[in-house]
Design a protein around this motif. Sequence first.
Motif, PDB file in Angstrom:
ATOM      1  N   UNK A  45      48.600  37.489  18.041  1.00 58.67           N
ATOM      2  CA  UNK A  45      48.270  38.703  18.790  1.00 58.67           C
ATOM      3  C   UNK A  45      48.167  39.889  17.841  1.00 58.67           C
ATOM      4  N   UNK A  46      47.301  40.822  18.214  1.00 58.05           N
ATOM      5  CA  UNK A  46      47.178  42.109  17.539  1.00 58.05           C
ATOM      6  C   UNK A  46      47.361  43.152  18.628  1.00 58.05           C
ATOM      7  N   UNK A  47      48.272  44.105  18.413  1.00 57.86           N
ATOM      8  CA  UNK A  47      48.564  45.066  19.472  1.00 57.86           C
ATOM      9  C   UNK A  47      48.981  46.402  18.886  1.00 57.86           C
ATOM     10  N   UNK A  48      49.124  47.386  19.743  1.00 61.17           N
ATOM     11  CA  UNK A  48      49.555  48.709  19.330  1.00 61.17           C
ATOM     12  C   UNK A  48      48.380  49.647  19.158  1.00 61.17           C
ATOM     13  N   UNK A  49      48.638  50.842  18.624  1.00 64.17           N
ATOM     14  CA  UNK A  49      47.562  51.812  18.459  1.00 64.17           C
ATOM     15  C   UNK A  49      46.547  51.352  17.409  1.00 64.17           C
ATOM     16  N   UNK A  50      45.306  51.734  17.603  1.00 62.55           N
ATOM     17  CA  UNK A  50      44.241  51.324  16.697  1.00 62.55           C
ATOM     18  C   UNK A  50      44.497  51.819  15.280  1.00 62.55           C
ATOM     19  N   UNK A  51      45.071  52.993  15.142  1.00 64.94           N
ATOM     20  CA  UNK A  51      45.294  53.568  13.822  1.00 64.94           C
ATOM     21  C   UNK A  51      46.487  52.949  13.087  1.00 64.94           C
ATOM     22  N   UNK A  52      47.425  52.347  13.800  1.00 60.68           N
ATOM     23  CA  UNK A  52      48.616  51.734  13.201  1.00 60.68           C
ATOM     24  C   UNK A  52      48.968  50.446  13.954  1.00 60.68           C
ATOM     25  N   UNK A  53      48.124  49.411  13.832  1.00 60.66           N
ATOM     26  CA  UNK A  53      48.355  48.188  14.620  1.00 60.66           C
ATOM     27  C   UNK A  53      49.523  47.336  14.107  1.00 60.66           C
ATOM     28  N   UNK A  54      49.937  46.450  14.986  1.00 56.20           N
ATOM     29  CA  UNK A  54      50.946  45.440  14.681  1.00 56.20           C
ATOM     30  C   UNK A  54      50.327  44.070  14.904  1.00 56.20           C
ATOM     31  N   UNK A  55      50.901  43.067  14.242  1.00 57.22           N
ATOM     32  CA  UNK A  55      50.439  41.692  14.370  1.00 57.22           C
ATOM     33  C   UNK A  55      51.640  40.835  14.738  1.00 57.22           C
ATOM     34  N   UNK A  56      51.465  39.950  15.719  1.00 57.61           N
ATOM     35  CA  UNK A  56      52.516  39.006  16.096  1.00 57.61           C
ATOM     36  C   UNK A  56      52.194  37.642  15.488  1.00 57.61           C
ATOM     37  N   UNK A  57      53.186  37.051  14.846  1.00 61.46           N
ATOM     38  CA  UNK A  57      53.013  35.753  14.184  1.00 61.46           C
ATOM     39  C   UNK A  57      53.983  34.760  14.805  1.00 61.46           C
ATOM     40  N   UNK A  58      53.441  33.627  15.241  1.00 62.77           N
ATOM     41  CA  UNK A  58      54.299  32.554  15.727  1.00 62.77           C
ATOM     42  C   UNK A  58      54.669  31.694  14.518  1.00 62.77           C
ATOM     43  N   UNK A  59      55.955  31.487  14.283  1.00 59.88           N
ATOM     44  CA  UNK A  59      56.382  30.766  13.079  1.00 59.88           C
ATOM     45  C   UNK A  59      56.228  29.253  13.211  1.00 59.88           C
ATOM     46  N   UNK A  60      56.153  28.614  12.041  1.00 59.32           N
ATOM     47  CA  UNK A  60      56.227  27.157  12.022  1.00 59.32           C
ATOM     48  C   UNK A  60      57.637  26.769  12.443  1.00 59.32           C
ATOM     49  N   UNK A  61      57.813  25.545  12.845  1.00 60.61           N
ATOM     50  CA  UNK A  61      59.117  25.075  13.317  1.00 60.61           C
ATOM     51  C   UNK A  61      60.229  25.256  12.295  1.00 60.61           C
ATOM     52  N   UNK A  62      59.917  25.110  11.012  1.00 65.68           N
ATOM     53  CA  UNK A  62      60.947  25.155   9.982  1.00 65.68           C
ATOM     54  C   UNK A  62      61.238  26.572   9.479  1.00 65.68           C
ATOM     55  N   UNK A  63      60.536  27.583   9.990  1.00 65.52           N
ATOM     56  CA  UNK A  63      60.703  28.949   9.512  1.00 65.52           C
ATOM     57  C   UNK A  63      61.822  29.659  10.276  1.00 65.52           C
ATOM     58  N   UNK A  64      62.778  30.218   9.542  1.00 65.11           N
ATOM     59  CA  UNK A  64      63.865  30.981  10.150  1.00 65.11           C
ATOM     60  C   UNK A  64      63.422  32.444  10.241  1.00 65.11           C
ATOM     61  N   UNK A  65      63.278  32.950  11.456  1.00 71.05           N
ATOM     62  CA  UNK A  65      62.778  34.306  11.665  1.00 71.05           C
ATOM     63  C   UNK A  65      63.642  35.368  11.001  1.00 71.05           C
ATOM     64  N   UNK A  66      64.945  35.222  11.067  1.00 70.65           N
ATOM     65  CA  UNK A  66      65.845  36.238  10.510  1.00 70.65           C
ATOM     66  C   UNK A  66      65.620  36.423   9.009  1.00 70.65           C
TER      67      UNK A  66
END
Length: 76
Positions: A45-66
Amino acid sequence: MRRVGEVVRTAQGLAVLRVPDGEDPADIGTMVLDDSLTTVGRVVDVFGPVTHPYVAVTPKDSTALAELLGQSLYAR
Protein backbone atom coordinates in the motif's frame (compact mmCIF):
# COMPACT_ATOMS: atom_id res chain seq x y z
CA MET A 1 19.07 0.05 -6.01
CA ARG A 2 16.85 2.86 -4.89
CA ARG A 3 15.81 3.76 -1.38
CA VAL A 4 12.15 3.02 -0.61
CA GLY A 5 12.21 4.69 2.81
CA GLU A 6 12.88 4.34 6.50
CA VAL A 7 10.78 2.14 8.77
CA VAL A 8 9.05 4.53 11.18
CA ARG A 9 6.61 2.12 12.83
CA THR A 10 4.96 -1.27 12.69
CA ALA A 11 1.21 -1.73 12.71
CA GLN A 12 -1.10 -4.69 12.17
CA GLY A 13 1.72 -6.92 10.95
CA LEU A 14 3.08 -4.35 8.47
CA ALA A 15 6.18 -2.19 8.37
CA VAL A 16 5.36 1.47 7.66
CA LEU A 17 8.04 3.39 5.76
CA ARG A 18 8.36 7.14 5.26
CA VAL A 19 9.29 7.91 1.65
CA PRO A 20 12.25 10.34 1.38
CA ASP A 21 11.29 13.93 0.50
CA GLY A 22 11.10 14.59 -3.22
CA GLU A 23 11.05 10.92 -4.23
CA ASP A 24 8.22 8.93 -5.74
CA PRO A 25 6.94 5.99 -3.67
CA ALA A 26 7.65 2.45 -4.79
CA ASP A 27 4.94 0.70 -6.77
CA ILE A 28 2.64 -1.81 -5.08
CA GLY A 29 4.15 -5.27 -5.48
CA THR A 30 7.76 -4.09 -5.38
CA MET A 31 10.12 -6.39 -3.47
CA VAL A 32 11.90 -4.62 -0.61
CA LEU A 33 15.46 -5.39 0.56
CA ASP A 34 17.55 -4.44 3.58
CA ASP A 35 21.19 -3.27 3.67
CA SER A 36 22.50 -6.81 3.25
CA LEU A 37 20.31 -7.36 0.15
CA THR A 38 18.05 -9.80 1.98
CA THR A 39 14.44 -9.69 0.83
CA VAL A 40 12.35 -8.25 3.66
CA GLY A 41 8.92 -8.17 2.05
CA ARG A 42 6.68 -6.59 -0.56
CA VAL A 43 4.98 -3.18 -0.87
CA VAL A 44 1.22 -3.61 -0.34
CA ASP A 45 0.00 0.00 0.00
CA VAL A 46 0.94 3.62 -0.59
CA PHE A 47 -0.91 6.15 1.56
CA GLY A 48 -0.80 9.55 3.19
CA PRO A 49 -0.34 13.01 1.71
CA VAL A 50 0.97 13.25 -1.84
CA THR A 51 3.86 15.46 -0.76
CA HIS A 52 5.01 13.11 2.06
CA PRO A 53 3.72 9.58 1.32
CA TYR A 54 4.14 6.41 3.34
CA VAL A 55 4.54 2.85 2.11
CA ALA A 56 3.23 -0.28 3.85
CA VAL A 57 5.34 -3.43 3.49
CA THR A 58 4.13 -6.91 4.34
CA PRO A 59 7.11 -8.85 5.70
CA LYS A 60 8.29 -12.30 4.74
CA ASP A 61 7.50 -14.95 7.33
CA SER A 62 11.05 -14.97 8.71
CA THR A 63 11.31 -11.17 9.12
CA ALA A 64 11.02 -9.78 12.66
CA LEU A 65 9.23 -6.43 12.41
CA ALA A 66 10.71 -5.00 15.61
CA GLU A 67 14.22 -5.38 14.19
CA LEU A 68 13.31 -3.24 11.16
CA LEU A 69 12.46 -0.07 13.10
CA GLY A 70 14.75 2.77 12.05
CA GLN A 71 16.28 0.85 9.12
CA SER A 72 16.33 2.07 5.55
CA LEU A 73 14.89 -0.37 3.02
CA TYR A 74 15.55 -0.53 -0.71
CA ALA A 75 14.07 -1.73 -4.00
CA ARG A 76 16.15 -3.30 -6.70
